[in-house]
Write an enzyme that holds these catalytic residues in place. Sequence first.
Site, PDB file in Angstrom:
ATOM      1  N   SER A  46      13.855  24.307 -85.779  1.00 25.52           N
ATOM      2  CA  SER A  46      14.319  25.125 -86.894  1.00 25.52           C
ATOM      3  C   SER A  46      14.848  26.456 -86.387  1.00 25.52           C
ATOM      4  O   SER A  46      14.653  26.821 -85.232  1.00 25.52           O
ATOM      5  CB  SER A  46      13.164  25.375 -87.864  1.00 25.52           C
ATOM      6  OG  SER A  46      12.279  26.328 -87.311  1.00 25.52           O
ATOM      7  N   LYS A  47      15.513  27.155 -87.289  1.00 21.93           N
ATOM      8  CA  LYS A  47      16.061  28.460 -86.933  1.00 21.93           C
ATOM      9  C   LYS A  47      14.944  29.406 -86.504  1.00 21.93           C
ATOM     10  O   LYS A  47      15.116  30.240 -85.632  1.00 21.93           O
ATOM     11  CB  LYS A  47      16.800  29.017 -88.149  1.00 21.93           C
ATOM     12  CG  LYS A  47      17.374  30.401 -87.899  1.00 21.93           C
ATOM     13  CD  LYS A  47      18.325  30.804 -88.996  1.00 21.93           C
ATOM     14  CE  LYS A  47      18.220  32.278 -89.328  1.00 21.93           C
ATOM     15  NZ  LYS A  47      17.944  33.174 -88.217  1.00 21.93           N
TER      16      LYS A  47
END
Length: 520
Positions: free
Chosen positions: A262-263
């Site tokens: 994920s970011k």
Amino acid sequence: MNQTNIRVRFAPSPTGPLHIGGVRTALYNYLFARKHGGKMIFRIEDTDSTRFVPGAEEYIIESFKWLGIEFDEGVGFGGDKGPYRQSERREIYKKYVDVLLQNGSAYIAFDTPEELNQKREELPNFQYDASTRMQMRNSLTMPKDEVDSLIAQGQQYVVRFKIEPGEDIHVCDLIRGDVVINSSVLDDKVLYKSADQLPTYHLANIVDDHLMEVSHVIRGEEWLPSAPLHVLLYRAFGWQNTMPRFAHLPLLLKPDGKGKLSKRDGDKLGFPVFPLEWHDPKSGAVSSGYRESGYLPEAVINFLALLGWNPGTEQEILSIDQLIELFDLQKCSKSGAKFDYMKGWWFNREYLLMKTNEELAQPFLTLLADNGITTTPDRAAAVVGMMKQKVVEYVDGQSQQIKKRSVSFVKDLWPLCDFFFIAPQDFDRNDKFVRKNWRENSADEMKQLRDQLQQLENFDIDTQKTAIDTWAEQTGIKPWNAWRICLVGKGQGPDMYELAAFLGKEETIRRMDFAIATLK
Ligand code: GLU
């Protein structure tokens, strides 16, 4: 399959910046298309207007331009199967919605969001499907005139796909083999909404893949749950004979392998998850990009290509042409690929070292200018040549400790190279190297060395080396470390003759005099 009929597509929804996993998907499509002499289509799937983000489409196009991934057809590339932006294909989808309504594969439903919520409260595991559809307000439970009159009155409705329960649906996946899912778990998916007169993703995706003659659907694993529905849609249209082959790529996992990348992982550990820097139009937040962080596009391509596929040999450095030649969908792995961002550094370093010093001088000059230094391309190239193989310190995102790695980015060179352009202003006597190497007789030895250097007419590396090595041998003085303190200020830098030659006689002697006077 006839090789020239290979047609693949990359079909992003413009809902934000392109995630690095999406870049990998596009890359695999590209490698596959090029390998088989096929075509690669760029389609924009923007039927969900609520998720539209301005600038996202332009961002995606620019990302591929930077990476060198070229499309043959699509938004911005032309082609005879357009338009390639789904919001411009309303009329086309309408026709196909009618086909499904007429052949009984789909039905009209009027249930309002409130009614659906109420049903969910009544039935804990409510799903709109064969077990519940006869309790709802739709064209299966209402007389035809009522349906017609509601539509005539302008009542909003959706079209749902009528899924028959109890059937094993086979998705033949080139990576995963035969994936079987029973139709009973599927709900009667909404295919069309009268409110915006647009189809949903599922219908638009299938109709477009068919009309654009897509032969292979290569996409992320997150789309695998939609595939059985897609198989059923092909059948409902009678298109099963030209149905594309599916290949669902393995997920990109967090660096530790525990869950989906994920970011937040990137923010925490300090690596980008987007190809280019992204400025969120709403919040104004800036997310880092591979380009702005100093990665070379060819390194990013090579790194991503090996996340989920490998050629079956030990070879890791592969040019785009080699990747195209070796790529094989069937050799993609089923299990997720750990996003080893440090491996990304390694690739960048390898590609950096393949460049000439002159090529690297250009971005290095920019870096110098950012630090207030102007110099010539020749001198910049000389410094790059002396320092590109060195080691640099960085803060580890996980432990917050200072660690070391090889120079992997041009920007790594600044903290290593400042002394080439800025003379030491003071000396840290507590520095380990200074303490150990500036001794009582160092000032005197440096004065002698200074006099030796002063006499040299030519200050090139060889002349210095011949003269100073001989002098050092005759006197037994080992001047190197103290000399380094004079010119650099600390225990860093290239070979001393290289450095002195770069600085020139005047500057070398100036720095020595300053150090002798300051350190005594
Ligand atoms: N629009 C989908 C996406 O955003 C495309 C999925 C597919 O390739 O079928 O990725």
